[in-house]
Design an enzyme around this catalytic site. Structure first.
Site, PDB file in Angstrom:
ATOM      1  N   ASP A  18      -1.735 -22.519 -30.535  1.00 47.03           N
ATOM      2  CA  ASP A  18      -1.485 -21.145 -30.940  1.00 47.03           C
ATOM      3  C   ASP A  18      -1.497 -21.093 -32.474  1.00 47.03           C
ATOM      4  O   ASP A  18      -1.376 -22.130 -33.141  1.00 47.03           O
ATOM      5  CB  ASP A  18      -0.135 -20.705 -30.375  1.00 47.03           C
ATOM      6  CG  ASP A  18       0.295 -19.344 -30.864  1.00 47.03           C
ATOM      7  OD1 ASP A  18      -0.509 -18.398 -30.745  1.00 47.03           O
ATOM      8  OD2 ASP A  18       1.421 -19.226 -31.374  1.00 47.03           O
ATOM      9  N   ASP A  20       0.012 -17.961 -34.803  1.00 46.58           N
ATOM     10  CA  ASP A  20       1.200 -17.336 -35.398  1.00 46.58           C
ATOM     11  C   ASP A  20       2.474 -17.941 -34.830  1.00 46.58           C
ATOM     12  O   ASP A  20       2.683 -17.975 -33.610  1.00 46.58           O
ATOM     13  CB  ASP A  20       1.186 -15.828 -35.143  1.00 46.58           C
ATOM     14  CG  ASP A  20       0.081 -15.130 -35.912  1.00 46.58           C
ATOM     15  OD1 ASP A  20       0.062 -15.238 -37.143  1.00 46.58           O
ATOM     16  OD2 ASP A  20      -0.773 -14.493 -35.275  1.00 46.58           O
TER      17      ASP A  20
END
Length: 222
Positions: A18, A20
């Site tokens: 991922d 953020d």
């Protein structure tokens, strides 16, 4: 399964990352944009912030304003993506992210993010991080996390079975997506531990990856 914070070793053939909250700390921008949106729609900002991490914007709006037309959510989402892409104030790398990504050069890994191409490119650059060669962005999928589509596409792009992937995530939606894809999940940061990852670390300084001679990766956690 209870997440562990003690040192452990996971064996994988690919890592799915991922962005953020996992590689990039963009919380300052996310807070500014979404609290402003919440105020415009008469919603409680604290409650909105509990929903938005990890999801595409239109998916968050669908949960927060369930009676609103889908077209309006997508229009709002497009506008907010432009705002977020123009706002890099406070965007920094998660501690250890640069070294972590450097250790993955030449090893199977992919970025799997709810951001679109312009936003993910801008945020990684603002944080001083190199983009992985394989990237699954908002444009790549038909469904937002917590749907597993993004992680399954990342595994497919790398030619690796889902069960042989380890996901790195910070949000409840992302951890749920990784689990739904049949993958093990390492939670990164304070949000992650609340959502049942297989292991959790404070930041990426607590991760070390080594290539084994048999084509697998050893992920040292903690």
């Amino acid at each position: 399964m209870t997440a562990t914070t003690v040192p452990t070793v996971l064996t994988a053939r690919a890592l799915l990352l991922d962005m953020d909250g996992t590689l990039v700390n963009s919380d300052a921008v996310v807070e500014r944009i979404w609290r402003r949106w919440a105020e415009q729609h008469g919603l409680d900002g604290d409650e909105v912030m509990k929903v938005v991490h990890g999801r595409q914007g239109h998916a968050s709006m669908a949960l927060l304003l369930p009676d609103r037309p889908v077209e309006q959510n997508h229009a709002d989402n497009a506008r907010m993506l432009v705002e977020e892409t123009a706002d890099m104030e406070g965007v920094v790398a998660i501690p250890g992210a640069q070294e972590f990504l450097a250790s993955l050069r030449g090893l199977p890994h992919a970025l799997v993010t709810s951001a679109d191409v312009p936003l993910s490119t801008a945020r990684m650059a603002a944080a001083g991080l190199d983009l992985p060669g394989v990237r699954i962005t908002a444009e790549s999928v038909g469904a937002s996390k917590p749907d597993p589509e993004g992680f399954l596409k990342g595994a497919a792009e790398l030619g690796v079975a889902p069960a042989d992937c380890v996901v790195f995530e910070d949000s409840g939606a992302g951890i749920q997506a990784g689990r739904a894809a049949g993958m093990r999940v390492v939670g990164v940061g304070p949000r992650a531990g609340l959502h049942g990852p297989d292991a959790v670390v404070r930041d990426l300084t607590e991760i070390r990856v080594e290539a084994a001679g048999d084509g697998t990766l050893r992920v040292y956690v903690g």
